[in-house]
Motif scaffolding. Structure first.
Motif, PDB file in Angstrom:
ATOM      1  N   MET A 285       5.455  -6.475  -1.695  1.00 56.03           N
ATOM      2  CA  MET A 285       5.038  -7.687  -0.993  1.00 56.03           C
ATOM      3  C   MET A 285       6.216  -8.409  -0.347  1.00 56.03           C
ATOM      4  SD  MET A 285       1.994  -9.492  -3.063  1.00 56.03           S
ATOM      5  CE  MET A 285       2.064  -8.752  -4.648  1.00 56.03           C
ATOM      6  N   GLY A 286       7.384  -8.320  -1.005  1.00 58.71           N
ATOM      7  CA  GLY A 286       8.560  -8.976  -0.433  1.00 58.71           C
ATOM      8  C   GLY A 286       8.901  -8.386   0.929  1.00 58.71           C
TER       9      GLY A 286
ATOM     10  N   ARG B  57      -2.872  -2.755  -5.101  1.00 59.08           N
ATOM     11  CA  ARG B  57      -3.889  -2.755  -6.145  1.00 59.08           C
ATOM     12  C   ARG B  57      -4.665  -1.442  -6.137  1.00 59.08           C
ATOM     13  NH1 ARG B  57      -6.986  -7.800  -8.540  1.00 59.08           N
ATOM     14  NH2 ARG B  57      -5.142  -7.716  -9.843  1.00 59.08           N
TER      15      ARG B  57
ATOM     16  N   PHE C 197      -0.780  -6.625  -0.870  1.00 56.95           N
ATOM     17  CA  PHE C 197      -1.374  -6.845  -2.186  1.00 56.95           C
ATOM     18  C   PHE C 197      -2.563  -5.929  -2.406  1.00 56.95           C
ATOM     19  CE2 PHE C 197      -4.627  -9.038  -4.714  1.00 56.95           C
ATOM     20  CZ  PHE C 197      -3.947  -9.121  -5.917  1.00 56.95           C
TER      21      PHE C 197
ATOM     22  N   THR D 281       1.365  -9.813   3.765  1.00 52.76           N
ATOM     23  CA  THR D 281       1.474  -9.920   2.307  1.00 52.76           C
ATOM     24  C   THR D 281       0.128  -9.636   1.656  1.00 52.76           C
ATOM     25  OG1 THR D 281       2.978 -11.741   2.783  1.00 52.76           O
ATOM     26  CG2 THR D 281       2.449 -11.334   0.497  1.00 52.76           C
ATOM     27  N   ILE D 282      -0.932 -10.182   2.226  1.00 57.94           N
ATOM     28  CA  ILE D 282      -2.262  -9.929   1.662  1.00 57.94           C
ATOM     29  C   ILE D 282      -2.605  -8.447   1.785  1.00 57.94           C
ATOM     30  CG2 ILE D 282      -4.711 -10.417   1.933  1.00 57.94           C
ATOM     31  CD1 ILE D 282      -3.912 -13.256   2.768  1.00 57.94           C
TER      32      ILE D 282
ATOM     33  N   PHE E 271      -4.782   9.415  -3.269  1.00 62.57           N
ATOM     34  CA  PHE E 271      -5.380  10.732  -3.479  1.00 62.57           C
ATOM     35  C   PHE E 271      -6.646  10.930  -2.672  1.00 62.57           C
ATOM     36  CE2 PHE E 271      -2.708  10.001  -7.145  1.00 62.57           C
ATOM     37  CZ  PHE E 271      -1.912  11.135  -7.059  1.00 62.57           C
TER      38      PHE E 271
ATOM     39  N   LEU F 114       1.832 -13.929   6.220  1.00 64.64           N
ATOM     40  CA  LEU F 114       0.649 -14.114   5.371  1.00 64.64           C
ATOM     41  C   LEU F 114      -0.262 -12.898   5.433  1.00 64.64           C
ATOM     42  CD1 LEU F 114      -1.180 -16.221   3.773  1.00 64.64           C
ATOM     43  CD2 LEU F 114      -2.292 -16.578   5.955  1.00 64.64           C
TER      44      LEU F 114
ATOM     45  N   PHE G 248       6.472  -9.429   3.495  1.00 61.91           N
ATOM     46  CA  PHE G 248       6.722 -10.802   3.939  1.00 61.91           C
ATOM     47  C   PHE G 248       7.821 -10.834   4.999  1.00 61.91           C
ATOM     48  CE2 PHE G 248       8.257 -15.154   3.563  1.00 61.91           C
ATOM     49  CZ  PHE G 248       7.074 -15.858   3.494  1.00 61.91           C
TER      50      PHE G 248
ATOM     51  N   ARG H 237      -3.584   1.424  -4.709  1.00 58.79           N
ATOM     52  CA  ARG H 237      -2.703   2.502  -4.301  1.00 58.79           C
ATOM     53  C   ARG H 237      -3.058   3.817  -4.982  1.00 58.79           C
ATOM     54  NH1 ARG H 237       1.670   4.866  -6.252  1.00 58.79           N
ATOM     55  NH2 ARG H 237       2.770   6.124  -4.688  1.00 58.79           N
ATOM     56  N   ALA H 238      -3.254   3.760  -6.301  1.00 58.39           N
ATOM     57  CA  ALA H 238      -3.515   4.981  -7.067  1.00 58.39           C
ATOM     58  C   ALA H 238      -4.705   5.737  -6.486  1.00 58.39           C
ATOM     59  CB  ALA H 238      -3.767   4.633  -8.518  1.00 58.39           C
ATOM     60  N   ARG H 239      -5.720   4.993  -6.060  1.00 57.88           N
ATOM     61  CA  ARG H 239      -6.890   5.657  -5.508  1.00 57.88           C
ATOM     62  C   ARG H 239      -6.632   6.109  -4.064  1.00 57.88           C
ATOM     63  NH1 ARG H 239     -11.893   1.953  -7.103  1.00 57.88           N
ATOM     64  NH2 ARG H 239     -10.381   0.932  -8.451  1.00 57.88           N
TER      65      ARG H 239
END
Lengths: 340, 163
Positions: B55-56, B89, B85, B81-82, B96, B78, B59, B91-93
């Motif tokens: 996120m950094g 959240r 995020f 960053t969203i 693949f 903004l 930004f 990413r794992a899905r």
């Protein structure tokens, strides 16, 4: 399977992630608010824009290359035709300017007779438009001149058709102009035919402006030419802004809303003119501060211009300022006869 | 060490390219179709190098975008960053998914981004955007697989060339 295995340890990360997201979002909103209000951050941004200029230059290269190769490889006959065409236009424009100069002289004399109202002499400077698209929702252009050429904020930008916009930010070598079609832009105008004073707002579309609140009794018709009124002191008087294309009652039916087609070519390319106010004969008068121009005085100036243009109603007026020094006020293309 | 160097080199370059593509003048008819390149590039790096780009970084890239596109400082920050995020959240899905499914996910992400941008604009008092405003994520849909393949190949080559 891989996902279910990794989800448990990830959970801790995510709650931390939410916190970080909130921090960043708060920071971003704080930045936006402070930039919107225009303070220190806006000044920092102007400084930082200098660092961005090479990127703008790079992005404008392809368009510049295309323009160059077009002129380099266009054939002789086409150039010849264009040349003949331009020479004819120049001849016409010169002839018109000759007449305009005598008009302007007369106008100046009348102003002196009236006393008190000072005439503006306007100087213009040619500026190129840097061919890049900034944010598409905001209507802005970047010009390839800056404060080192004397450009300053609030300067008016025009083209051959009429008012294009106003400079809102300058760096040493670049200037950003807000077009009159931007939703944030508002221009005080008057109908050239009836003298009715209005304010034109941008809509965010490059081919449309709007006047949302005309009184029902207002004398306005489809086809009316709108010119800047000079009230407010930001836009010099007499430049065409647009033409009324449609009138419709607004939502409350208490007012009439007009849609207006801009007079300037707003397709963000080519060259534009930057307008300077010059004081008369060295009298120490700078450009008027916003709201500085008394309304009565402006009205007197308008009446004067109306009478002057009536006297020469038959004179066709060049739509473009064809020389670098022209005298204000420019005549509206429609004679503003009824206003006195 | 190798990977670190390669990543260090490619990230700024791709951001610069995305910014340039965003600035490139397009005819008015096609301009609304221009995909949000900055967002696309960021999603790629978030998926590929999550330990480095978070996120950094989003930004900071957003701030760069704000400066070049002339928007209010913080607007792109903004939005990105969203975006970051949400990608983190899921990413794992996302990682693949087959490419076409990934494209759909990216389309949804960019649509969400457009909604956020529209809300920001409306809060600023600029009114609701025109319908063409919503077309831009559509072009990102077919573009995403090519972008992934291109970047993967380029990075692979760079890694191989190193001794």
């Amino acid at each position: 399977m891989a996902y279910s295995g990794s989800s448990t340890p990830r959970y801790g990360d995510n709650s931390g992630g939410t916190l970080r997201l909130l921090v960043y979002v708060a920071l971003a909103i704080a930045l936006m608010v402070s930039d919107h209000r225009g303070g220190v951050l806006t000044r920092i941004r102007q400084g930082a824009t200098i660092a961005v200029e090479p990127v703008w230059w790079l992005a404008s290269l392809p368009a510049r290359f295309i323009a160059f190769s077009e002129s380099a490889f266009s054939n002789q006959t086409r150039l010849h035709h264009e040349n003949v065409d331009l020479q004819q236009q120049l001849l016409l424009a010169r002839a018109r300017v000759q007449r305009l100069q005598s008009l302007a002289q007369e106008n100046e004399n009348l102003r002196e007779l009236l006393g008190g109202t000072r005439g503006y002499r306007l100087a213009v400077q040619l500026a190129g438009v840097l061919d890049i698209d900034l944010d598409p929702v905001q209507q802005r252009i970047v010009l390839d001149v800056g404060s080192s050429q004397g450009v300053h904020v609030n300067q008016v930008v025009i083209d051959a058709g009429g008012v294009l916009g106003q400079v809102i930010a300058v760096t040493p070598t670049r200037a950003t102009a807000l077009l009159i079609t931007d939703p944030d832009a508002a221009v005080p105008v008057q109908a050239a035919r009836s003298g009715l004073r209005l304010i034109v707002y941008g809509t965010g579309r490059s081919d449309q402006l709007t006047v949302p609140n005309i009184p029902q009794s207002g004398d306005i018709k489809v086809g009316d030419e709108l010119i800047t009124s000079g009230i407010g002191g930001r836009f010099p008087a007499g430049f065409p802004v647009g033409r009324v294309t449609a009138l419709s009652p607004d939502a409350s039916h208490a007012f009439v809303a007009a849609s207006v087609t801009p007079a300037a070519r707003l397709d963000r390319s080519g060259s534009v003119l930057l307008v300077w106010d010059l004081p008369d004969d060295g009298t120490p008068t700078g450009p008027p501060a916003p709201g500085d121009l008394p309304t009565r005085r402006a009205a007197a100036a308008l009446a004067l211009r109306a009478s002057a243009s009536r006297a020469h109603a038959a004179t066709p007026v060049a739509p473009a300022p064809a020389q670098s020094q022209l005298q204000q006020p420019r005549q509206p293309q429609q004679p503003a006869g009824s206003h006195r | 060490m190798n990977r670190a160097n390669a990543g260090f080199f490619w990230l700024p370059l791709s951001v610069l390219l995305a910014v340039l593509l965003g600035l490139l003048p397009l005819p008015d008819a096609v301009a609304p179709l221009r995909p949000y390149f900055l967002g696309l590039v960021l999603v790629y790096w978030l998926l590929e190098t999550p330990d480095r780009v978070g996120m950094g970084a989003a930004f900071v890239i957003g701030l760069i975008g704000d400066l070049t596109f002339g928007t209010l400082i913080g607007e792109h920050a903004l939005r990105l960053t969203i975006l970051a995020f949400i990608v983190q959240r899921f990413r794992a899905r996302l990682r693949f998914f087959p490419l076409w499914q990934q494209s759909l996910a990216v389309f949804a992400l960019l649509m969400n981004d457009r909604v956020i941008a529209a809300i920001v604009r409306m809060v600023l008092g600029e009114g609701a955007p025109r319908w063409t405003y919503w077309l831009s994520p559509l072009l990102a849909l077919p573009l995403w697989p090519w972008l992934v393949v291109l970047f993967d190949t380029l990075r692979m080559r760079a890694r191989e060339r190193r001794p």
